[in-house]
Each structure stands twice: as structure tokens, then as C-alpha cells.
Design an enzyme around this catalytic site. Structure first.
Site, PDB file in Angstrom:
ATOM      1  N   THR A  42       0.814  -1.223   0.000  1.00 51.83           N
ATOM      2  CA  THR A  42       0.000   0.000   0.000  1.00 51.83           C
ATOM      3  C   THR A  42       0.844   1.268   0.000  1.00 51.83           C
ATOM      4  O   THR A  42       0.489   2.261  -0.623  1.00 51.83           O
ATOM      5  CB  THR A  42      -0.921   0.010   1.250  1.00 51.83           C
ATOM      6  OG1 THR A  42      -1.800  -1.096   1.145  1.00 51.83           O
ATOM      7  CG2 THR A  42      -1.725   1.278   1.356  1.00 51.83           C
ATOM      8  N   SER A  58       0.091  -9.942  -0.754  1.00 50.21           N
ATOM      9  CA  SER A  58      -0.658 -11.207  -0.785  1.00 50.21           C
ATOM     10  C   SER A  58      -0.121 -12.116  -1.891  1.00 50.21           C
ATOM     11  O   SER A  58      -0.400 -13.312  -1.911  1.00 50.21           O
ATOM     12  CB  SER A  58      -2.149 -10.948  -0.984  1.00 50.21           C
ATOM     13  OG  SER A  58      -2.610 -10.210   0.118  1.00 50.21           O
ATOM     14  N   THR A  99       1.519  -4.805   4.220  1.00 47.21           N
ATOM     15  CA  THR A  99       1.358  -5.265   5.604  1.00 47.21           C
ATOM     16  C   THR A  99       0.747  -6.666   5.699  1.00 47.21           C
ATOM     17  O   THR A  99       0.946  -7.354   6.697  1.00 47.21           O
ATOM     18  CB  THR A  99       0.464  -4.290   6.406  1.00 47.21           C
ATOM     19  OG1 THR A  99      -0.776  -4.144   5.712  1.00 47.21           O
ATOM     20  CG2 THR A  99       1.136  -2.958   6.585  1.00 47.21           C
ATOM     21  N   ASP A 100      -0.008  -7.072   4.659  1.00 46.65           N
ATOM     22  CA  ASP A 100      -0.773  -8.327   4.779  1.00 46.65           C
ATOM     23  C   ASP A 100       0.099  -9.530   5.128  1.00 46.65           C
ATOM     24  O   ASP A 100      -0.274 -10.346   5.958  1.00 46.65           O
ATOM     25  CB  ASP A 100      -1.549  -8.604   3.478  1.00 46.65           C
ATOM     26  CG  ASP A 100      -2.716  -7.645   3.293  1.00 46.65           C
ATOM     27  OD1 ASP A 100      -3.035  -6.924   4.257  1.00 46.65           O
ATOM     28  OD2 ASP A 100      -3.298  -7.609   2.198  1.00 46.65           O
ATOM     29  N   GLN A 141      -4.340 -21.649  18.918  1.00 47.07           N
ATOM     30  CA  GLN A 141      -5.165 -20.665  18.204  1.00 47.07           C
ATOM     31  C   GLN A 141      -5.230 -19.346  18.975  1.00 47.07           C
ATOM     32  O   GLN A 141      -5.675 -18.331  18.440  1.00 47.07           O
ATOM     33  CB  GLN A 141      -6.589 -21.198  18.035  1.00 47.07           C
ATOM     34  CG  GLN A 141      -6.688 -22.368  17.091  1.00 47.07           C
ATOM     35  CD  GLN A 141      -8.103 -22.916  16.975  1.00 47.07           C
ATOM     36  OE1 GLN A 141      -9.081 -22.257  17.320  1.00 47.07           O
ATOM     37  NE2 GLN A 141      -8.208 -24.131  16.484  1.00 47.07           N
ATOM     38  N   CYS A 142      -4.828 -19.370  20.252  1.00 47.46           N
ATOM     39  CA  CYS A 142      -4.867 -18.143  21.065  1.00 47.46           C
ATOM     40  C   CYS A 142      -3.819 -17.157  20.542  1.00 47.46           C
ATOM     41  O   CYS A 142      -2.797 -17.558  20.011  1.00 47.46           O
ATOM     42  CB  CYS A 142      -4.547 -18.441  22.520  1.00 47.46           C
ATOM     43  SG  CYS A 142      -5.810 -19.401  23.331  1.00 47.46           S
TER      44      CYS A 142
HETATM   45  N1  ASP Z   1      -2.773  -5.499   0.411  1.00 46.46           N
HETATM   46  C1  ASP Z   1      -1.681  -4.668   0.830  1.00 46.46           C
HETATM   47  C2  ASP Z   1      -0.415  -5.507   0.854  1.00 46.46           C
HETATM   48  O1  ASP Z   1      -0.225  -6.247   1.768  1.00 46.46           O
HETATM   49  C3  ASP Z   1      -1.963  -4.078   2.157  1.00 46.46           C
HETATM   50  C4  ASP Z   1      -0.855  -3.203   2.720  1.00 46.46           C
HETATM   51  O2  ASP Z   1       0.128  -2.908   2.093  1.00 46.46           O
HETATM   52  O3  ASP Z   1      -1.004  -2.766   3.838  1.00 46.46           O
HETATM   53  O4  ASP Z   1       0.368  -5.428  -0.060  1.00 46.46           O
END
Ligand code: ASP
Length: 340
Positions: free
Chosen positions: A13, A59, A89-90, A276-277
Site C-alpha cells: 500500500t 498477498s 502489511t498483509d 489458536q490463542c
Molecule cells: N494489500 C496490501 C499488501 O499487503 C496491504 C498493505 O500494504 O497494507 O500489499
């Protein structure tokens, strides 16, 4: 002497723009990002940039991309004091965990960061994340880097990479390190937690790019069916299965389930128990509902995150062939990923 910092831009992002046609965020050229942060020019550091030819949404991150990042660090290791990896971030916690295992004998900072809002958006969190990550990557004390490990910097906090988990899809404060203290906090100064930071390791940097992906994940839930459990263990070529259990490592005591696990272990499949916690540790044998797993030969994953468990298994399966050695190493603290 000014520190030299290399930024490796993979996408995410932080460098995305809104596509007017599809109304979705799509990765854009790194030049766009650089123009958006003129502050970079004010640093008392030498900054260079290495960009993926085709930046990606995280992703889409895969083993080849981890190898590309690790090899770029290796090739530039002697010329730079620290590295900043710009990443979506993903899957950032997976990449940080994977790099921690792949970069053997790392003695310099590798700081991953990104943003929840693109850097061109007025309220972006990307500028602060990028600027402070660069400062941490270039930070030295007595001519030695302060951080000597793979870490994630996000929203004023520095975390050990293989202890992190993305837990919030909306807030700027998107990561947590549930079982390990933060490594630093940025306020007026950057306050390092020297107690928690990795100490110097011996040897020269080695990149281990052999990662074996033949692993499966079985998340338990009340009512889980024998056919689902059976199908996971019958996957062709499966080498290891992470069982995500309840609480401190508990699961159903039904005979069909324990028989299935026991048979898989006898067939040479490594079964790793992760809770899973979000916080706490697996302790097989604490409850009657985990003794069967322990007796069947399941390995307790202690307080490893799911991300660390996946990447540690890939790394060990890729680099060792002896199953008993892999089981032993799984339970040892290799890169600060488990609490001893
Ligand atoms: N979908 C984005 C990614 O992980 C989300 C992000 O960058 O925060 O590339």
C-alpha cells in the site's frame, strides 16, 4: 562516518495509487514514492534504492520473492550498514519470519515497514514509518549497528520480526508481538530496549534459500470431521502439518482423531502443535486433552506465532533431511522465535 542504508522496495500500500478504472489500489512505480517523501533528502545518511521490477501486493509474496530480498541483502551486505524492506502489511509478518531464518549470522538491521494508507494520501502513516525505519537501519552505537536482526517498524514501535502478527486491517497500529517485548519505541527519541535486542552472532552472513513448502495446516474446531483431518494427512508429498489447537495446545480426545495423528507421525509426517490463542504458549500434558497428542509424537510449538511456525518448518525441511534433527531444531530457539 555517514551510515549507508539500502531501501528494498517490494510493493504494498505504501507505494500504491488508486486505479480510476477499477477503483482498487494497485502498485505503482517506486519513483512515485520517492517524490512523495522529499524529507529523505535531509537525512544525514546515504540512501540507495533497489526496487522490484514489478512491485507486488504482499498477498502475492512467494518463496522466490523472499529469496530475491535475501539475495539482495547478501549482495549488498558489505556496502551497507542497514536495510529497509518496504512491504505490504498483509504478509509482512511471514516475510519477516522467513528472512529471520534465511539470513544466517545476520549482524545488521533488516527493518520491514509499510503503510495502511498510500504515501501520497494526506493522512498517510507511510511517511513516519519510512523515515523512522531508515533512522533505525542507520543507527549505530560505538560504531556497531544497534539492531542486529530482522524487525518490523510500524506506528512508533519496533518489533522482533518473527514474533509479529498483523492483527488489525484498519488501524495504523496494525501489528502485535504478543509473546515478546517491543525492541524500541519512537517518541522524541528512539528508545531502544537493549535487554530485548539480539546480541552479536559469530560467522559470516549466509543466505539459505532452500525452503520446502510441503506443509499443511489443520485448524481445529468443535465438530471437525474425520474426512477433513484424513484429507490433510493424505496430501501427496506432505512433510509436516501444523495443528492449530485450542488454549494451551488441546484438542479432541476422540479415538479416530488421535489414531489419525498417530498414523501420520508413524508415516514420518512432522506434526507441530500451535495454539489458536493470540497470546501464551502450548504446554502439551497440562490438560488431559493434550496428553494424547504428546503421546502420539506431536511436537509442542511453545509460544511460536503461526507465521514463525510456517516459515521455520519451510526452512528446516529445506535444509535438513534427518527427521529427528528437524524435530529437535523445531523445539530450539534458533532466531529468537520462541521463549526458552
Ligand atoms: N494489500 C496490501 C499488501 O499487503 C496491504 C498493505 O500494504 O497494507 O500489499
Amino acid at each position: 562516518m555517514k551510515s549507508n542504508v539500502l531501501i528494498i522496495y517490494t510493493g504494498g500500500t505504501i507505494g500504491m495509487v488508486m486505479d480510476p478504472k477499477s477503483h482498487t489500489f494497485v502498485p505503482f512505480d517506486f519513483k512515485h514514492l520517492y517524490q512523495q517523501v522529499p524529507e529523505l533528502g535531509k537525512f544525514d545518511l546515504n540512501i540507495s534504492v533497489n526496487s522490484f521490477d514489478k512491485p507486488i501486493d504482499s498477498s502475492d509474496m512467494n518463496i522466490e520473492d523472499w529469496v530475491k530480498i535475501a539475495s539482495t541483502i547478501k549482495e549488498n551486505y558489505n556496502d551497507y550498514d542497514g536495510f529497509v524492506v518496504l512491504h505490504g502489511t498483509d504478509t509482512m509478518a511471514f516475510t519477516a519470519s522467513a528472512l529471520s531464518f534465511m539470513l544466517e549470522n545476520l549482524n545488521k538491521p533488516v527493518i520491514l515497514t509499510g503503510a495502511q494508507l498510500p504515501i501520497g494520501v494526506i493522512r498517510t502513516d507511510g511517511k513516519e514509518n519510512l523515515i523512522t525505519a531508515i533512522e533505525i537501519a542507520g543507527a549505530k552505537q560505538n560504531n556497531e549497528p544497534i539492531v542486529k536482526e530482522v524487525a518490523i517498524y510500524f506506528e512508533y514501535k519496533l518489533y522482533r520480526g518473527n514474533r509479529t502478527h498483523k492483527y488489525n486491517a484498519e488501524h495504523f497500529d496494525a501489528f502485535k508481538s504478543p509473546n515478546y517485548p517491543i525492541l524500541a519505541e519512537a517518541g522524541i527519541d528512539i528508545d531502544y530496549n537493549y535487554q530485548a535486542l539480539n546480541k552479536q552472532v559469530g560467522g559470516t552472513l549466509n543466505v539459505s534459500s532452500a525452503m520446502n513448502c510441503n506443509i499443511g495446516v489443520l485448524k481445529l474446531f468443535p465438530g471437525i470431521t474425520p474426512s477433513l483431518v484424513k484429507s490433510i494427512f493424505s496430501i501427496d508429498g506432505i512433510k509436516a502439518v501444523i495443528v492449530e489447537t485450542f488454549g494451551s495446545g488441546n484438542g479432541t480426545t476422540r479415538k479416530w482423531f488421535l489414531d489419525e495423528i498417530e498414523q501420520a507421525v508413524r508415516n514420518g509426517v512432522i506434526v507441530l502443535n500451535i495454539t489458536q490463542c493470540n497470546q501464551g504458549s502450548v504446554e502439551q500434558g497440562r490438560y488431559a486433552t493434550s496428553i494424547g497428542l504428546k503421546n502420539a509424537g506431536v511436537i509442542g510449538g511453545m509460544d511460536m506465532t503461526f507465521e514463525a511456525a510456517v516459515t521455520k518448518l519451510m526452512y528446516l525441511l529445506g535444509n535438513y533431511s534427518d527427521i529427528d534433527e528437524i524435530k529437535k531444531l523445531l523445539q530450539l530457539n534458533l532466531r529468537g522465535e520462541i521463549s526458552c
